[in-house]
Design a protein around this motif. Structure first.
Motif, PDB file in Angstrom:
ATOM      1  N   ALA A   1       1.207  -1.078   0.059  1.00 41.69           N
ATOM      2  CA  ALA A   1       0.048   0.130  -0.258  1.00 41.69           C
ATOM      3  C   ALA A   1       0.814   1.237  -0.445  1.00 41.69           C
ATOM      4  O   ALA A   1       1.891   1.209  -0.340  1.00 41.69           O
TER       5      ALA A   1
ATOM      6  N   PRO B   1      -4.420  -3.129  -2.936  1.00 42.09           N
ATOM      7  CA  PRO B   1      -4.169  -2.406  -1.575  1.00 42.09           C
ATOM      8  C   PRO B   1      -5.452  -1.852  -1.209  1.00 42.09           C
ATOM      9  O   PRO B   1      -5.688  -1.318  -1.957  1.00 42.09           O
TER      10      PRO B   1
ATOM     11  N   ASP C   1      -5.831   1.924   0.058  1.00 41.29           N
ATOM     12  CA  ASP C   1      -5.812   2.713   0.705  1.00 41.29           C
ATOM     13  C   ASP C   1      -6.538   4.187   1.448  1.00 41.29           C
ATOM     14  O   ASP C   1      -7.941   4.270   0.853  1.00 41.29           O
TER      15      ASP C   1
END
Length: 215
Positions: free
Chosen positions: A91, A168, A170
């Motif tokens: 991330a 990811p 975020d």
């Protein structure tokens, strides 16, 4: 349906309770961790396994702590876990790094397999699960080896899986942060085989050895 003990609590949307999905994870892996309690002390032991229908089979030396503790005819409480690591998730913040994985938890009572025919069949299941085709290509276990080996049967009745896939996740304000983000895929892959030094040079490796892979 999951029990109160196997229902996924953290990230509940990643919980999977479909039996066939659990079987697919179990059939791809071959290393599990077996949790049990002996004399008030918790232990977690890594070991191989095999699956036949709705039963998981474990084996090991009859003298091992795990097998001595669990080899009761009425069954001993265990927790078995299997995890497949599919990727590292990178991330934009270190906090949101993660992993893509598929995991299974099975709770139940493992019982000693004392029927000779089932025991031998279970050992074949274990062998074929790890290396399909190997059982018929090698010497079968003799009575001394069978006596030194214990096999446990764990019914796959109380279970759950947990799966993470994808990129990811975020914080919205981090998507503009100037760093690379994404997934590093991982897989089990065999390398070049290494012959036994005492192997006859004319003996060629069979197909199941030359092209081994997990599916």
């Amino acid at each position: 349906m999951p029990s109160s003990r196997t229902r996924v609590v953290r990230e509940a949307h990643r919980g999977v309770y479909d039996r066939e999905a659990v079987y697919r994870i179990l059939d791809e892996g071959f290393l599990c961790h077996v949790g049990f309690v002996a004399d008030g002390q918790p232990f977690v032991i890594p070991t191989s396994y095999g699956r036949k229908d709705a039963n998981l089979y474990l084996h090991g030396s009859a003298a091992s702590r795990m097998l001595r503790q669990l080899q009761t005819n009425d069954g001993a409480p265990v927790c078995v876990t299997v995890t497949l690591l599919d990727g590292l998730v990178l991330a934009r913040s270190i906090f949101n790094h993660s992993m893509n994985y598929r995991s299974v938890v099975i709770l139940g009572k493992a019982a000693l397999v004392d029927d000779p025919e089932e025991k031998l069949a279970a050992l074949r299941v274990l062998s074929e699960h790890i290396l399909p085709g190997r059982w018929d290509d090698v010497r079968q276990p003799n009575q001394r080896e069978l006596k030194q080996t214990s096999v446990l049967r764990l019914p796959i009745e109380e279970f759950s899986a947990k799966v993470r896939t994808g990129p990811p996740i975020d914080e919205e304000e981090d998507y503009s942060f100037p760093t690379w983000a994404g997934v590093i895929p991982l897989q089990i892959k065999s390398s070049k085989i290494i012959p036994d030094p005492r192997l006859d040079p004319a003996r060629q490796a069979p197909e199941h050895v030359q092209h081994y892979m997990r599916k």
